[in-house]
Motif scaffolding. Structure first.
Motif, PDB file in Angstrom:
ATOM      1  N   VAL A 136      -2.279  -8.646   6.783  1.00  0.00           N
ATOM      2  CA  VAL A 136      -3.363  -9.280   7.536  1.00  0.00           C
ATOM      3  C   VAL A 136      -3.473 -10.735   7.090  1.00  0.00           C
TER       4      VAL A 136
ATOM      5  N   LEU B 153     -10.147  -9.897   2.690  1.00  0.00           N
ATOM      6  CA  LEU B 153     -10.567  -9.514   4.027  1.00  0.00           C
ATOM      7  C   LEU B 153     -12.035  -9.890   4.228  1.00  0.00           C
TER       8      LEU B 153
ATOM      9  N   ASP C 181     -13.279  -7.779   8.946  1.00  0.00           N
ATOM     10  CA  ASP C 181     -11.990  -7.111   8.800  1.00  0.00           C
ATOM     11  C   ASP C 181     -12.047  -5.969   7.801  1.00  0.00           C
ATOM     12  N   GLY C 182     -13.082  -5.950   6.947  1.00  0.00           N
ATOM     13  CA  GLY C 182     -13.278  -4.789   6.096  1.00  0.00           C
ATOM     14  C   GLY C 182     -13.566  -3.545   6.915  1.00  0.00           C
TER      15      GLY C 182
ATOM     16  N   GLU D 133     -10.273  -2.503   8.261  1.00  0.00           N
ATOM     17  CA  GLU D 133      -9.462  -1.891   7.212  1.00  0.00           C
ATOM     18  C   GLU D 133      -9.786  -0.402   7.067  1.00  0.00           C
TER      19      GLU D 133
ATOM     20  N   ALA E  45      -7.287   2.689   7.816  1.00  0.00           N
ATOM     21  CA  ALA E  45      -6.968   3.660   6.766  1.00  0.00           C
ATOM     22  C   ALA E  45      -7.097   5.079   7.291  1.00  0.00           C
TER      23      ALA E  45
ATOM     24  N   THR F 267       0.831  -1.193   0.000  1.00  0.00           N
ATOM     25  CA  THR F 267       0.000   0.000   0.000  1.00  0.00           C
ATOM     26  C   THR F 267       0.867   1.245   0.000  1.00  0.00           C
TER      27      THR F 267
ATOM     28  N   GLY G  40      -2.229   0.915   6.035  1.00  0.00           N
ATOM     29  CA  GLY G  40      -2.756   0.130   4.933  1.00  0.00           C
ATOM     30  C   GLY G  40      -2.792  -1.336   5.290  1.00  0.00           C
ATOM     31  N   ALA G  41      -3.955  -1.965   5.160  1.00  0.00           N
ATOM     32  CA  ALA G  41      -4.128  -3.382   5.497  1.00  0.00           C
ATOM     33  C   ALA G  41      -4.234  -4.198   4.219  1.00  0.00           C
ATOM     34  N   GLU G  42      -3.358  -5.178   4.083  1.00  0.00           N
ATOM     35  CA  GLU G  42      -3.344  -6.015   2.881  1.00  0.00           C
ATOM     36  C   GLU G  42      -3.501  -7.479   3.263  1.00  0.00           C
TER      37      GLU G  42
END
Length: 296
Positions: free
Chosen positions: A10, A19, A23-24, A27, A31, A2, A36-38
């Motif tokens: 993640v 996700l 977990d969305g 996320e 943010a 990101t 940034g969660a990937e």
């Protein structure tokens, strides 16, 4: 990768390779904090973990089906200096349900529990006789999704005996005295960085306590229960030699007995956290994570 100033890997799995809905929500909250969660599958051997500033275990629910690979992942993460959440000592301890025995020895109230080592020459009847139990719940010592979890009684112990021997041939097995209070539901209490966040009650049909047929999202545990659930975390941290901030997330599952908490599980690896079930829960989780990771 990101473009945010902190990149969080993640850990996901087959059932939720991207996700999850839960977990969305996390996320989006991360943010807002510049994180940034990937999603990264735990069983993807091509991943370069040092590409991330931190790693978060979330939906690796099927890891018990390939323990060798999962343990290799833990060893690989151990060799890096990447901060992992929850921390690796907690992950390793919580993988095997013998942690329940550790908590019982620390004074946590839970159903009578025995761990049978793989390869042991013991029958279910022997176990029930030894402890004087009329009913019990049998489960693999390392497992998820209620896989191979079975309620047994003296009347049907022969039906379960073959499966019990099959599991015991290759893995440890946990046997617990059955607690009838489970038919009123299994309560789940979520903590972020040791602080109570929210709770719900998962309802089970009377004839199958390993399945859930509904959820009471309006359940709110009384103050005394919240304190007792926090005491479970205190016992876990004492055992691990950890401070309160070292466990950014935890879920305590329990049933009521005589107005008090009777622990069923302490989930520190990949629990569903029900972020939509608690007001601002995703924000509280994100705050716990940003406080946990250095330079976040």
């Amino acid at each position: 990768m990101t473009d945010d100033h902190f990149s969080l890997g993640v850990i996901t799995g087959t059932h939720a390779p991207t996700l999850s809905d839960d977990d969305g929500l996390l996320e989006a909250a991360l943010a807002d904090r510049g994180v940034g969660a990937e999603p990264v599958r735990w069983d993807d051997s091509t991943v370069t973990w040092t590409d991330y500033d931190g790693v978060l275990f979330r939906s690796c629910w099927e890891y018990p089906t390939d323990l060798g690979r999962f343990r290799r992942l833990l060893a690989e993460l151990q060799r890096t200096d990447i901060p992992v959440c929850n921390p690796l000592p907690a992950i390793r301890w919580n993988m095997h349900k013998s942690y329940l025995v550790d908590l019982a020895e620390a004074g946590v109230r839970l159903p009578p529990t025995t761990v049978i080592e793989a390869g042991s020459d013991v029958s279910l009847t022997d176990i029930l006789d030894r402890h004087g139990w009329s009913e019990a719940v049998v489960k693999p010592a390392i497992g998820s999704f209620s896989r191979d979890v079975r309620r047994v009684s003296r009347g049907d112990v022969d039906d379960a005996a073959t499966r019990f021997r099959d599991i015991l041939a290759s893995s440890d097995v946990v046997v617990q005295r059955f607690v009838p209070e489970i038919t009123a539901g299994e309560r789940s209490v979520v903590f972020f960085a040791g602080t109570y966040s929210h709770a719900w009650n998962s309802l089970t049909p009377d004839d199958d306590v390993t399945e859930f047929e509904g959820v009471d999202t309006g359940y709110e545990p009384p103050a005394a229960i919240r304190e007792q659930a926090a005491g479970v975390l205190d016992a876990a941290r004492d055992h691990l030699g950890a401070d309160p901030a070292s466990l950014p997330y935890a879920r305590v599952d329990y049933v009521h007995r005589d107005g008090a908490l009777l622990l069923m599980e302490l989930e520190l690896i990949e629990p569903f956290l029900g972020l939509a079930r608690g007001a601002n829960a995703a924000d509280r989780f994100a705050d716990a994570l940003t406080a946990y990771y250095p330079n976040c």
